[in-house]
Design a protein around this motif. Structure first.
Motif, PDB file in Angstrom:
ATOM      1  N   LEU A   1     -14.528  -6.048  13.601  1.00  0.00           N
ATOM      2  CA  LEU A   1     -14.061  -5.569  12.670  1.00  0.00           C
ATOM      3  C   LEU A   1     -15.343  -4.867  11.057  1.00  0.00           C
ATOM      4  CD1 LEU A   1     -11.539  -7.004  11.513  1.00  0.00           C
ATOM      5  CD2 LEU A   1     -12.667  -9.331  10.266  1.00  0.00           C
TER       6      LEU A   1
ATOM      7  N   ILE B   1     -10.103  -1.950  -4.905  1.00  0.00           N
ATOM      8  CA  ILE B   1     -11.075  -1.244  -5.012  1.00  0.00           C
ATOM      9  C   ILE B   1     -11.570  -2.215  -3.721  1.00  0.00           C
ATOM     10  CG2 ILE B   1     -13.456  -0.191  -4.749  1.00  0.00           C
ATOM     11  CD1 ILE B   1     -11.916   1.094  -6.527  1.00  0.00           C
ATOM     12  N   PHE B   2     -12.202  -3.578  -4.804  1.00  0.00           N
ATOM     13  CA  PHE B   2     -12.977  -5.009  -4.555  1.00  0.00           C
ATOM     14  C   PHE B   2     -12.426  -5.922  -3.580  1.00  0.00           C
ATOM     15  CE2 PHE B   2     -14.970  -9.330  -4.793  1.00  0.00           C
ATOM     16  CZ  PHE B   2     -16.590  -9.023  -3.831  1.00  0.00           C
TER      17      PHE B   2
ATOM     18  N   PHE C   1     -20.152  -1.122   2.479  1.00  0.00           N
ATOM     19  CA  PHE C   1     -18.867  -0.057   3.052  1.00  0.00           C
ATOM     20  C   PHE C   1     -18.757   1.257   1.857  1.00  0.00           C
ATOM     21  CE2 PHE C   1     -15.042  -2.374   2.476  1.00  0.00           C
ATOM     22  CZ  PHE C   1     -14.519  -1.547   2.053  1.00  0.00           C
ATOM     23  N   GLU C   2     -18.658   1.315   1.124  1.00  0.00           N
ATOM     24  CA  GLU C   2     -18.934   2.083  -0.250  1.00  0.00           C
ATOM     25  C   GLU C   2     -19.574   3.313  -0.483  1.00  0.00           C
ATOM     26  OE1 GLU C   2     -17.046  -0.044  -3.336  1.00  0.00           O
ATOM     27  OE2 GLU C   2     -14.943  -0.036  -2.633  1.00  0.00           O
TER      28      GLU C   2
ATOM     29  N   LEU D   1      -6.600  -0.425   9.050  1.00  0.00           N
ATOM     30  CA  LEU D   1      -6.532  -1.720   8.615  1.00  0.00           C
ATOM     31  C   LEU D   1      -5.857  -2.143  10.705  1.00  0.00           C
ATOM     32  CD1 LEU D   1      -7.376  -4.389   8.114  1.00  0.00           C
ATOM     33  CD2 LEU D   1      -5.009  -4.899   6.699  1.00  0.00           C
TER      34      LEU D   1
ATOM     35  N   GLU E   1      -9.379  -4.613  -0.922  1.00  0.00           N
ATOM     36  CA  GLU E   1     -10.621  -4.211   0.028  1.00  0.00           C
ATOM     37  C   GLU E   1     -10.865  -5.247   1.609  1.00  0.00           C
ATOM     38  OE1 GLU E   1     -10.304  -1.032   1.810  1.00  0.00           O
ATOM     39  OE2 GLU E   1     -10.398   0.599  -0.118  1.00  0.00           O
ATOM     40  N   TRP E   2     -12.100  -5.991   0.401  1.00  0.00           N
ATOM     41  CA  TRP E   2     -12.498  -7.590   1.080  1.00  0.00           C
ATOM     42  C   TRP E   2     -11.519  -8.282   2.066  1.00  0.00           C
ATOM     43  CZ3 TRP E   2     -16.044 -11.503  -0.945  1.00  0.00           C
ATOM     44  CH2 TRP E   2     -16.750 -12.298  -0.002  1.00  0.00           C
TER      45      TRP E   2
ATOM     46  N   GLU F   1      -8.197  -7.792   3.164  1.00  0.00           N
ATOM     47  CA  GLU F   1      -7.765  -7.156   4.056  1.00  0.00           C
ATOM     48  C   GLU F   1      -8.199  -7.316   5.162  1.00  0.00           C
ATOM     49  OE1 GLU F   1      -6.555  -3.745   2.326  1.00  0.00           O
ATOM     50  OE2 GLU F   1      -7.979  -2.711   3.743  1.00  0.00           O
ATOM     51  N   HIS F   2      -9.635  -7.228   4.920  1.00  0.00           N
ATOM     52  CA  HIS F   2     -10.537  -6.713   6.278  1.00  0.00           C
ATOM     53  C   HIS F   2     -10.964  -8.567   7.096  1.00  0.00           C
ATOM     54  CE1 HIS F   2     -11.009  -2.455   5.021  1.00  0.00           C
ATOM     55  NE2 HIS F   2     -10.307  -2.597   5.900  1.00  0.00           N
ATOM     56  N   VAL F   3     -11.528  -9.392   6.211  1.00  0.00           N
ATOM     57  CA  VAL F   3     -12.816  -9.920   5.940  1.00  0.00           C
ATOM     58  C   VAL F   3     -11.762 -11.572   6.545  1.00  0.00           C
ATOM     59  CG1 VAL F   3     -12.895 -11.238   4.221  1.00  0.00           C
ATOM     60  CG2 VAL F   3     -14.285 -11.495   5.819  1.00  0.00           C
TER      61      VAL F   3
ATOM     62  N   ARG G   1       0.914  -1.366   0.027  1.00  0.00           N
ATOM     63  CA  ARG G   1       0.344   0.255   0.105  1.00  0.00           C
ATOM     64  C   ARG G   1       0.835   1.105  -0.118  1.00  0.00           C
ATOM     65  NH1 ARG G   1      -1.270   2.537   4.685  1.00  0.00           N
ATOM     66  NH2 ARG G   1      -3.366   3.375   4.421  1.00  0.00           N
TER      67      ARG G   1
ATOM     68  N   GLY H   1       2.888   2.305   7.866  1.00  0.00           N
ATOM     69  CA  GLY H   1       2.287   1.839   7.454  1.00  0.00           C
ATOM     70  C   GLY H   1       1.003   1.189   6.824  1.00  0.00           C
TER      71      GLY H   1
ATOM     72  N   THR I   1     -17.584  -6.006   6.550  1.00  0.00           N
ATOM     73  CA  THR I   1     -16.236  -5.783   5.513  1.00  0.00           C
ATOM     74  C   THR I   1     -16.405  -5.778   3.874  1.00  0.00           C
ATOM     75  OG1 THR I   1     -16.409  -8.066   5.514  1.00  0.00           O
ATOM     76  CG2 THR I   1     -15.675  -6.992   7.211  1.00  0.00           C
ATOM     77  N   PHE I   2     -17.820  -5.867   3.674  1.00  0.00           N
ATOM     78  CA  PHE I   2     -18.433  -6.173   1.660  1.00  0.00           C
ATOM     79  C   PHE I   2     -17.499  -4.989   0.893  1.00  0.00           C
ATOM     80  CE2 PHE I   2     -20.880  -7.228  -1.618  1.00  0.00           C
ATOM     81  CZ  PHE I   2     -19.658  -8.454  -1.808  1.00  0.00           C
ATOM     82  N   PRO I   3     -16.964  -4.905   0.377  1.00  0.00           N
ATOM     83  CA  PRO I   3     -16.747  -3.069  -0.076  1.00  0.00           C
ATOM     84  C   PRO I   3     -17.954  -2.823  -0.382  1.00  0.00           C
ATOM     85  CG  PRO I   3     -14.852  -4.554  -0.518  1.00  0.00           C
ATOM     86  CD  PRO I   3     -16.130  -5.863   0.495  1.00  0.00           C
ATOM     87  N   PRO I   4     -19.105  -3.376  -1.495  1.00  0.00           N
ATOM     88  CA  PRO I   4     -20.073  -2.515  -2.234  1.00  0.00           C
ATOM     89  C   PRO I   4     -21.018  -1.761  -1.660  1.00  0.00           C
ATOM     90  CG  PRO I   4     -19.326  -4.969  -3.154  1.00  0.00           C
ATOM     91  CD  PRO I   4     -18.568  -4.760  -1.989  1.00  0.00           C
TER      92      PRO I   4
ATOM     93  N   THR J   1     -14.793  -1.526  10.217  1.00  0.00           N
ATOM     94  CA  THR J   1     -14.644  -0.845   8.861  1.00  0.00           C
ATOM     95  C   THR J   1     -15.206   0.373   7.818  1.00  0.00           C
ATOM     96  OG1 THR J   1     -13.541  -3.582   8.625  1.00  0.00           O
ATOM     97  CG2 THR J   1     -14.290  -2.197   6.268  1.00  0.00           C
TER      98      THR J   1
END
Lengths: 191, 131
Positions: B46, A122-123, B127-128, B75, A126-127, A129-131, A79, B71, B122-125, B50
């Motif tokens: 979590l 983006i998908f 939280f975006e 997260l 991002e998914w 690293e978190h889940v 990153r 860095g 945590t699912f990008p669609p 997020t």
């Protein structure tokens, strides 16, 4: 034939710990699945439980190892912002075919200099690293239940089913992390 | 429903006679309920962190504080806070329920519900939508 430090850590993070996790999961699931009344002798239960305890804790330890090395060692390399020059956020990535010393994997993916790659970050990233952090939490919980209740799981089908759900959920979280990790390392390897 | 531990309630040996020679000590359901709910809370945290990091800049700054100049970004905080919530909730519930029988189905569904909400977070669609 040698690995750089970064390559070594990505191998430890994904290949070594990931493979260990998968092996322990497969063995553990098979062991849990067969813990039903009447299927095993008393001697068989004794023999199998020791292996199941070790497998469950190895799975949990591998999950912790994978997310800790991934987050604290590999992810900063992914990153780091190397490309910005002045107002241009991706100047360092111009004409890049792969990430390089002036264009980190994240810069490379977001710059779209090598096709439509932004969605990988983006998908996918991002998914992932978190889940992925759900995997060690769930694997630890499942390992505790296996060790604490031990052979009693045979007589308590509801508890055994709950452990299997947590076990599989830990695997599913790790699968998202592992699969996207493999894809991302193809599209934008850490160099 | 939570009740005091009744060793006679879990007659495991009658369900699985092969367990009888093992002379296992009776174990209450409380510790299982504790870890089910705690793990659900950990995953929920979590997802919550997020999504909150996207909604609120102050939360993001707080979560970035955990990176200690490595860095890692926000997260670091999301993962650290979630893991702390998991272990602290587990410890607290363990202390409360270690000698109790707790209805496992309810505990499992609470943990599962929290876990599902966490994964959605945590699912990008998802939280975006708040960016």
């Amino acid at each position: 034939m040698e690995f750089s430090s970064r390559e070594t850590w990505t191998v430890i993070h994904g290949l070594v710990l990931g493979t260990l996790f998968l092996l322990a999961f497969a063995g553990g699931l098979a062991g849990l699945w067969s813990m039903r009344p009447g299927l095993m002798t008393t001697e068989g239960i004794k023999e199998r439980m020791g292996r199941l305890y070790v497998g469950a804790w190895v799975m949990a330890a591998a999950a912790w190892g994978a997310v800790i090395t991934g987050t604290w060692i590999v992810y900063p390399w992914y990153r780091v912002k190397l490309a910005p020059v002045g107002e241009d956020a991706y100047a360092g990535c111009v004409d890049a075919i792969l990430p390089n010393a002036a264009c980190s994997p994240r810069d490379f993916l977001k710059s779209n200099v090598s096709g439509d790659t932004e969605m990988w970050h983006i998908f996918g990233m991002e998914w992932k690293e978190h889940v992925s952090w759900a995997a060690p939490i769930l694997a630890t919980a499942a390992a505790f239940l296996i060790v604490y209740y031990g052979p009693r799981l045979i007589a308590r089908p509801w508890l055994r089913a709950a452990v299997i759900v947590m076990f599989v959920a830990a695997f599913a979280a790790a699968l998202v992390g592992g699969a996207f990790g493999a894809f991302l390392n193809k599209v934008a390897p850490i160099v | 429903m939570i009740t005091d531990f009744d060793p006679g309630r879990h007659d495991d040996e009658s369900v699985a006679p092969e367990l009888a020679p093992l002379n296992l000590d009776p174990k209450p359901d409380g510790p299982a309920a504790a870890v089910m709910i705690a793990s659900g809370l950990g995953v929920f945290t979590l997802g919550l962190m997020t999504t909150l990091a996207v909604i609120n800049g102050s939360v993001k700054s707080f979560l970035e504080w955990f990176q200690f100049d490595q860095g890692v970004g926000a997260l670091a905080g999301k993962s650290t806070v979630s893991v702390l919530v998991f272990f602290v909730a587990w410890l607290v519930l363990w202390l409360i329920w270690r000698q109790k029988d707790v209805v496992l189905k309810t505990s499992f569904y609470i943990g599962l519900g929290l876990g599902i909400l966490g994964v959605i977070g945590t699912f990008p669609p998802f939280f975006e939508m708040f960016e």
